[in-house]
Design an enzyme around this catalytic site. Structure first.
Site, PDB file in Angstrom:
ATOM      1  N   TRP A 162      -8.547  -1.194  -0.094  1.00 17.68           N
ATOM      2  CA  TRP A 162      -9.262  -0.339  -0.180  1.00 17.68           C
ATOM      3  C   TRP A 162     -10.486  -0.245  -1.231  1.00 17.68           C
ATOM      4  O   TRP A 162     -11.381   0.035  -2.296  1.00 17.68           O
ATOM      5  CB  TRP A 162      -8.664   0.909  -1.535  1.00 17.68           C
ATOM      6  N   ARG A 210      -5.008  12.151  12.069  1.00 15.95           N
ATOM      7  CA  ARG A 210      -5.806  12.587  13.120  1.00 15.95           C
ATOM      8  C   ARG A 210      -6.896  11.224  13.145  1.00 15.95           C
ATOM      9  O   ARG A 210      -7.654  11.997  14.332  1.00 15.95           O
ATOM     10  CB  ARG A 210      -6.387  13.804  11.830  1.00 15.95           C
ATOM     11  N   CYS A 243      -6.516  10.400   6.834  1.00 16.10           N
ATOM     12  CA  CYS A 243      -6.214   9.923   8.153  1.00 16.10           C
ATOM     13  C   CYS A 243      -4.557   9.617   8.990  1.00 16.10           C
ATOM     14  O   CYS A 243      -4.371  11.401   9.851  1.00 16.10           O
ATOM     15  CB  CYS A 243      -6.319   8.550   8.563  1.00 16.10           C
ATOM     16  N   TYR A 266      -4.705  10.383  -0.591  1.00 17.19           N
ATOM     17  CA  TYR A 266      -2.966   9.788  -0.427  1.00 17.19           C
ATOM     18  C   TYR A 266      -1.765  10.932  -1.574  1.00 17.19           C
ATOM     19  O   TYR A 266      -1.786  11.642  -1.653  1.00 17.19           O
ATOM     20  CB  TYR A 266      -1.924   8.832   0.244  1.00 17.19           C
ATOM     21  N   SER A 311      -7.129   7.048  13.880  1.00 19.19           N
ATOM     22  CA  SER A 311      -6.571   6.107  13.882  1.00 19.19           C
ATOM     23  C   SER A 311      -7.596   5.155  14.972  1.00 19.19           C
ATOM     24  O   SER A 311      -7.829   4.733  16.191  1.00 19.19           O
ATOM     25  CB  SER A 311      -5.329   5.862  14.725  1.00 19.19           C
ATOM     26  N   ASP A 312      -7.688   3.857  13.859  1.00 20.96           N
ATOM     27  CA  ASP A 312      -8.109   2.936  14.399  1.00 20.96           C
ATOM     28  C   ASP A 312      -7.325   2.199  14.536  1.00 20.96           C
ATOM     29  O   ASP A 312      -6.637   1.410  14.188  1.00 20.96           O
ATOM     30  CB  ASP A 312      -8.839   2.158  13.078  1.00 20.96           C
ATOM     31  N   ALA A 351     -15.168  -1.091   9.481  1.00 21.18           N
ATOM     32  CA  ALA A 351     -15.787  -0.213   9.530  1.00 21.18           C
ATOM     33  C   ALA A 351     -16.115   1.185   8.205  1.00 21.18           C
ATOM     34  O   ALA A 351     -15.194   1.443   7.469  1.00 21.18           O
ATOM     35  CB  ALA A 351     -16.079   1.003  10.490  1.00 21.18           C
ATOM     36  N   GLU A 395       1.212  -1.233   0.102  1.00 20.75           N
ATOM     37  CA  GLU A 395      -0.088  -0.486  -0.059  1.00 20.75           C
ATOM     38  C   GLU A 395       1.309   1.361  -0.077  1.00 20.75           C
ATOM     39  O   GLU A 395       0.741   2.771  -0.681  1.00 20.75           O
ATOM     40  CB  GLU A 395      -1.107  -0.188   1.158  1.00 20.75           C
TER      41      GLU A 395
END
Length: 305
Positions: free
Chosen positions: A87, A207, A181, A129, A209-210, A304, A65
């Protein structure tokens, strides 16, 4: 004195979230336990590669990634060709909503790979990104390669406090499948002028974070980026400093967190880059040799969207 395992920083965060996290409804509707403000530090100078061990992290997928980000591409087709499916959820959800189709993920991905027009229409994530890192479009109409400028500054002016790139491009946020993120990457060089080999460190501001699924991936791939940049500028990797803003655990990841907390962390593996490409654009997954990775078993958990 015995130093704590660096993965303990991650485990401490999970434990805090389970015990004291602020329960809230989030954008996805799943709900989270949240806290604000976390810092973790990982020393890479001895070749350590911070791939968490308390559950198996598929580090090759994470690095692939990152390599995709570096290309500046925004379509999932090239990711799928590398067997990376992380993704797909966002364009698949958009396709189902727009068409009313109940197409399976597998069929959707197969069609992306087989049909050029379909991939162009439904596989693009917007200016996410890599687009911002490598092809930021300025108001003057020019494209700016932020990462290339950072590497050039590392070589020519390593004491600069302006060696950073970011992806929070306000006018383009509403075009992105997901707002950035991990949004700011800042570099710092030590041992300047001391006659020692210079060390380059990286601070990443995230900003959102899972911590169940995202953070283990992000830390691993950010360490890989630091290793690549360090090699390109003839420096030693220093520290990866990870800073989280809204740090959260999804409510349906609580069992994952409890299982992880029952496990003892094992030594981080070592990373070696097998060759030095001519530029940051030349790396492939085959350039990464990771040895000594002995994790606990993987844990399945839902994403999610």
């Amino acid at each position: 004195m015995t130093l704590r395992h660096p993965e303990s920083q991650y485990l401490d965060t999970l434990a805090y979230l389970l015990e004291k996290g602020d329960r809230r409804i989030d954008r996805t509707g799943v709900g989270t336990l949240s806290m604000f403000g976390v810092m973790m530090r990982f020393d890479l100078s001895d070749g350590s590669f911070p791939v968490y061990s308390t559950k198996k992290v598929f580090w090759k997928t994470a690095v692939k990634e990152m390599l995709w980000f570096l290309t500046g591409q925004t379509n999932i087709r090239s990711l799928l060709s590398e067997n990376v499916r992380i993704w797909t959820d966002w364009p698949l959800a958009a396709y189902r909503k727009a068409t009313g189709s109940d197409i399976s993920q597998e069929d959707f991905e197969d069609r992306i790979l087989a049909d050029d027009a379909f991939a162009e229409e439904w596989g693009d994530l917007g200016p996410v990104y890599g687009k911002q890192w490598r092809r930021w479009k300025g108001a003057d109409g020019k494209e700016y390669d932020q990462l290339a400028e950072v590497i050039e500054t590392l070589r020519k002016n390593p004491s600069s406090r302006r060696m950073l790139f970011h992806a929070w491009n306000v006018p383009e946020l509403d075009q992105m499948a997901l707002h950035p993120c991990h949004m700011t990457y800042q570099f710092h060089v030590s041992n300047i002028g001391e006659g020692l080999r210079q060390k380059v460190s990286l601070l990443v501001l995230q900003r959102s974070s899972d911590m169940g699924l995202g953070n283990p991936f992000n830390v691993c791939q950010q360490a890989a980026l630091l290793a690549m940049v360090a090699q390109q500028v003839d420096m030693t990797p220093g520290e990866l400093v990870w800073v989280g803003g809204d740090v959260h655990l999804y409510l349906d990841h609580q069992d994952l967190a409890r299982t992880v907390l029952e496990r003892e962390p094992r030594p981080f593996p070592k990373l070696r880059l097998l060759r030095r490409p001519d530029s940051i654009d030349g790396y492939t997954i085959d350039d990464f040799e990771v040895t000594g990775y002995d994790p606990h078993p993987a844990i399945e958990a839902p994403v999610a969207v």
